[in-house]
Design an enzyme around this catalytic site. Structure first.
Site, PDB file in Angstrom:
ATOM      1  N   LYS A   1       0.826  -1.217   0.000  1.00 50.67           N
ATOM      2  CA  LYS A   1       0.000   0.000   0.000  1.00 50.67           C
ATOM      3  C   LYS A   1       0.859   1.266   0.000  1.00 50.67           C
ATOM      4  O   LYS A   1       0.641   2.181  -0.795  1.00 50.67           O
ATOM      5  CB  LYS A   1      -0.906   0.003   1.238  1.00 50.67           C
ATOM      6  CG  LYS A   1      -1.585   1.338   1.498  1.00 50.67           C
ATOM      7  CD  LYS A   1      -2.468   1.317   2.719  1.00 50.67           C
ATOM      8  CE  LYS A   1      -1.753   1.556   4.018  1.00 50.67           C
ATOM      9  NZ  LYS A   1      -1.454   2.961   4.327  1.00 50.67           N
ATOM     10  N   ASN A   2       1.814   1.344   0.902  1.00 45.34           N
ATOM     11  CA  ASN A   2       2.559   2.594   1.043  1.00 45.34           C
ATOM     12  C   ASN A   2       3.456   2.881  -0.155  1.00 45.34           C
ATOM     13  O   ASN A   2       3.736   4.034  -0.454  1.00 45.34           O
ATOM     14  CB  ASN A   2       3.368   2.590   2.346  1.00 45.34           C
ATOM     15  CG  ASN A   2       2.473   2.741   3.569  1.00 45.34           C
ATOM     16  OD1 ASN A   2       1.290   3.067   3.437  1.00 45.34           O
ATOM     17  ND2 ASN A   2       3.023   2.495   4.744  1.00 45.34           N
TER      18      ASN A   2
ATOM     19  N   CYS B   1      -4.705  13.209  12.735  1.00 46.63           N
ATOM     20  CA  CYS B   1      -4.906  11.801  12.426  1.00 46.63           C
ATOM     21  C   CYS B   1      -4.952  11.059  13.743  1.00 46.63           C
ATOM     22  O   CYS B   1      -4.365  11.497  14.735  1.00 46.63           O
ATOM     23  CB  CYS B   1      -3.756  11.325  11.562  1.00 46.63           C
ATOM     24  SG  CYS B   1      -3.596   9.565  11.494  1.00 46.63           S
TER      25      CYS B   1
ATOM     26  N   ARG C   1       1.230  14.461  13.292  1.00 44.87           N
ATOM     27  CA  ARG C   1       1.809  14.286  11.961  1.00 44.87           C
ATOM     28  C   ARG C   1       1.938  15.579  11.152  1.00 44.87           C
ATOM     29  O   ARG C   1       1.258  15.781  10.142  1.00 44.87           O
ATOM     30  CB  ARG C   1       1.017  13.239  11.181  1.00 44.87           C
ATOM     31  CG  ARG C   1       0.958  11.918  11.915  1.00 44.87           C
ATOM     32  CD  ARG C   1       0.128  10.908  11.185  1.00 44.87           C
ATOM     33  NE  ARG C   1       0.915  10.071  10.318  1.00 44.87           N
ATOM     34  CZ  ARG C   1       0.442   9.049   9.636  1.00 44.87           C
ATOM     35  NH1 ARG C   1      -0.816   8.747   9.708  1.00 44.87           N
ATOM     36  NH2 ARG C   1       1.210   8.327   8.867  1.00 44.87           N
TER      37      ARG C   1
ATOM     38  N   ASP D   1       4.262   0.171  12.137  1.00 46.50           N
ATOM     39  CA  ASP D   1       3.064  -0.419  11.530  1.00 46.50           C
ATOM     40  C   ASP D   1       2.840  -1.882  11.940  1.00 46.50           C
ATOM     41  O   ASP D   1       1.828  -2.478  11.561  1.00 46.50           O
ATOM     42  CB  ASP D   1       3.139  -0.315   9.996  1.00 46.50           C
ATOM     43  CG  ASP D   1       2.891   1.108   9.509  1.00 46.50           C
ATOM     44  OD1 ASP D   1       2.523   1.967  10.325  1.00 46.50           O
ATOM     45  OD2 ASP D   1       3.074   1.358   8.296  1.00 46.50           O
TER      46      ASP D   1
ATOM     47  N   ARG E   1      -8.894   0.249   4.605  1.00 45.45           N
ATOM     48  CA  ARG E   1      -7.887   1.166   4.050  1.00 45.45           C
ATOM     49  C   ARG E   1      -6.642   0.410   3.612  1.00 45.45           C
ATOM     50  O   ARG E   1      -5.956   0.829   2.676  1.00 45.45           O
ATOM     51  CB  ARG E   1      -7.461   2.185   5.126  1.00 45.45           C
ATOM     52  CG  ARG E   1      -8.445   3.287   5.397  1.00 45.45           C
ATOM     53  CD  ARG E   1      -7.809   4.310   6.327  1.00 45.45           C
ATOM     54  NE  ARG E   1      -6.436   4.534   5.900  1.00 45.45           N
ATOM     55  CZ  ARG E   1      -5.393   4.691   6.720  1.00 45.45           C
ATOM     56  NH1 ARG E   1      -5.559   4.673   8.020  1.00 45.45           N
ATOM     57  NH2 ARG E   1      -4.177   4.873   6.245  1.00 45.45           N
TER      58      ARG E   1
END
Ligand code: UD1
Length: 434
Positions: A33-34, A127, A132, A317, A409
């Site tokens: 994803k990233n 967030c 952030r 993560d 997501r």
């Protein structure tokens, strides 16, 4: 007056998990994803056509598609292949409604300013996992000659003369997003840029490889010093995204927490070194069957300590998923979250399932318990949602996870993949009142 947690009002679908089922088999890992999010932003640099392969089906990617469409880019996503027609970049203004939903979409500022000499991108906003800020992105762009001001929540970046100029950037912190934004910006700048104390995450290298495949000149990605020699123009590209190390890590933890043997591919085992090392510390064995596959062979579950750090340190993560595993591991574990200031909100939900966890500032002290009990729980962010699913797979009885928009997501087809391994789980949509 007590404030109501808005997530408690979530009336979206719920995931029902009947825990205690042994898992077995093989899982296909999706694209990262990233990587995709950064690479989609970088596609704006190219006035041609980009084909991306191995693109996972995620709401974050769908949102990024909408951001690109709003800028005039043609988007077509089918069966894991994303075609971007980037000939016409018709505006430099990114829409607030979309950017506010997806922090990574802020990274387009680097490409917009490089290609158009101007950009208007809303601040990504707060967030769930921390404040952030984007100060490192902004300072880096200024070093490259952009004039940046923030007005009414929008970052305005303009380059006098239209072309960025190479420069020497030192990042106070090896931010992934700032490194990526600045690689994009420097790609079309005049002259050479160096980024010192750059993020070394594999997704940064994937972005650099993508840019190189379009004709960019970048050295050192994957180390802490990246050098970019600007080129006047980039060309069309067909590029395949690396496998998602966080999805892979999540499935390895699924094996450890349910005491099940699970194999995965494709993976790049090197990208998972810190995760594999901790799984071994915690009593499981992880073996590499082929160049791109791993298998977890569970044994005992024992405590360990983890400190989250920039790559190649232990990834933030994966912190929540490991906490779930620690709740069922013999002894006392300590997690220290150093990357984000508010990323331990899953503690309260794991405690609802019978976990014994104390919070002290950025530390969570987890005393292993013999079993968890299924309970209704609320996902508070993307990786927290994965941790609750993992806890639910190992818990006795039924766990009901709410807040699934977080899960969607970042996990492509998680339920089907888990069901393929023998898990018992079902998504239930709310009844619509006529
Ligand atoms: C990326 C990942 C996210 C991962 C994180 C850390 C994407 C889309 N997301 O997020 O999954 O958890 O890396 O590995 O790739 N910071 C500043 N100023 C800045 C930028 C960042 O102070 O200008 C701080 C942040 O608040 C945070 C820390 O730096 O405390 C790390 O953030 P960063 O590495 O930038 O994470 P993201 O790129 O947002």
């Amino acid at each position: 007056m007590p404030t109501q947690n808005p997530e408690a009002l979530d009336d979206g679908p719920t995931l029902h998990i009947w825990g205690g089922q042994p898992l077995a088999g093989h899982v296909q890992i999706s694209g990262a994803k990233n990587s995709v999010l950064a690479i989609m932003a970088a596609a704006l640099l190219c006035p041609d056509h980009c084909r991306l392969r191995n693109v996972p089906n995620l709401t974050d990617i769908a949102r990024m598609n909408q951001v690109l469409e709003a800028l005039g880019i043609g988007v077509n996503y089918q069966n894991g292949v994303l075609d971007l027609d980037t000939h016409h970049l018709t505006t430099s203004k990114a829409p607030y409604d979309l950017v506010s939903k997806l922090r990574a979409s802020f990274f387009i500022i680097g490409s917009l300013v490089a290609r158009l000499g101007t950009a208007r991108v809303p601040l990504p906003g707060g967030c769930a996992i921390g404040a952030r800020p984007v100060d490192l992105h902004v300072r880096g762009l200024q070093t490259l000659g952009a004039q940046v001001r923030i007005e009414h929540g929008i970052v305005h970046a303009d380059v006098p003369g239209g072309k960025l100029k190479g420069g020497k950037i030192y990042l106070d912190y090896p931010s992934v997003g700032a490194t990526e934004t600045l690689i994009m910006a420097a790609t079309l700048a005049e002259g050479e840029t160096t980024i010192e104390n750059a993020a070394q995450e594999p997704e940064v290298s994937d972005l650099a490889n993508f840019c190189r495949a379009m004709g960019a000149r970048i050295r050192g990605a994957g180390t802490n010093t990246i050098t970019i020699s600007g080129v006047p123009r980039l060309h069309a590209v067909d590029y395949s995204i690396i496998p998602d190390r966080i999805e892979a890590g999540t499935f390895l933890v699924a094996g450890a927490i349910t005491q099940s043997e699970i194999s995965l591919s494709p993976v790049i085992p090197d990208h998972l070194s810190p995760v594999i090392a901790k799984l071994r510390d915690m009593g499981s064995d992880v073996v590499q069957d082929t160049v791109n596959s791993l298998r977890i062979i569970p044994n005992r579950r024992v405590a360990t300590d983890i400190e989250t750090l920039p790559y190649p340190g232990f990834p933030t993560d994966m912190q929540a998923q490991f906490m779930a595993l620690m709740t069922l591991s013999e002894g006392n574990s300590v997690i220290t979250e150093t990357v984000f200031e508010n990323r331990l909100r899953h503690v309260a939900e794991l405690v609802r399932m019978g976990a014994d966890i104390r919070l002290k500032g950025h530390n969570a002290i987890i005393q292993g318990v013999p079993f968890l009990s299924g309970a209704p729980v609320m996902a508070t962010d993307l990786r927290a949602s994965a941790a609750l699913v993992l806890a639910g797979l190992a818990a006795q009885g039924e766990t009901v996870v709410k807040g699934l928009h977080h899960l969607d997501r970042g996990y492509d087809n998680l339920e089907a993949k888990l069901r393929g391994l023998g898990a018992k789980l079902e998504r239930v949509n709310p009844t619509v009142m006529e």
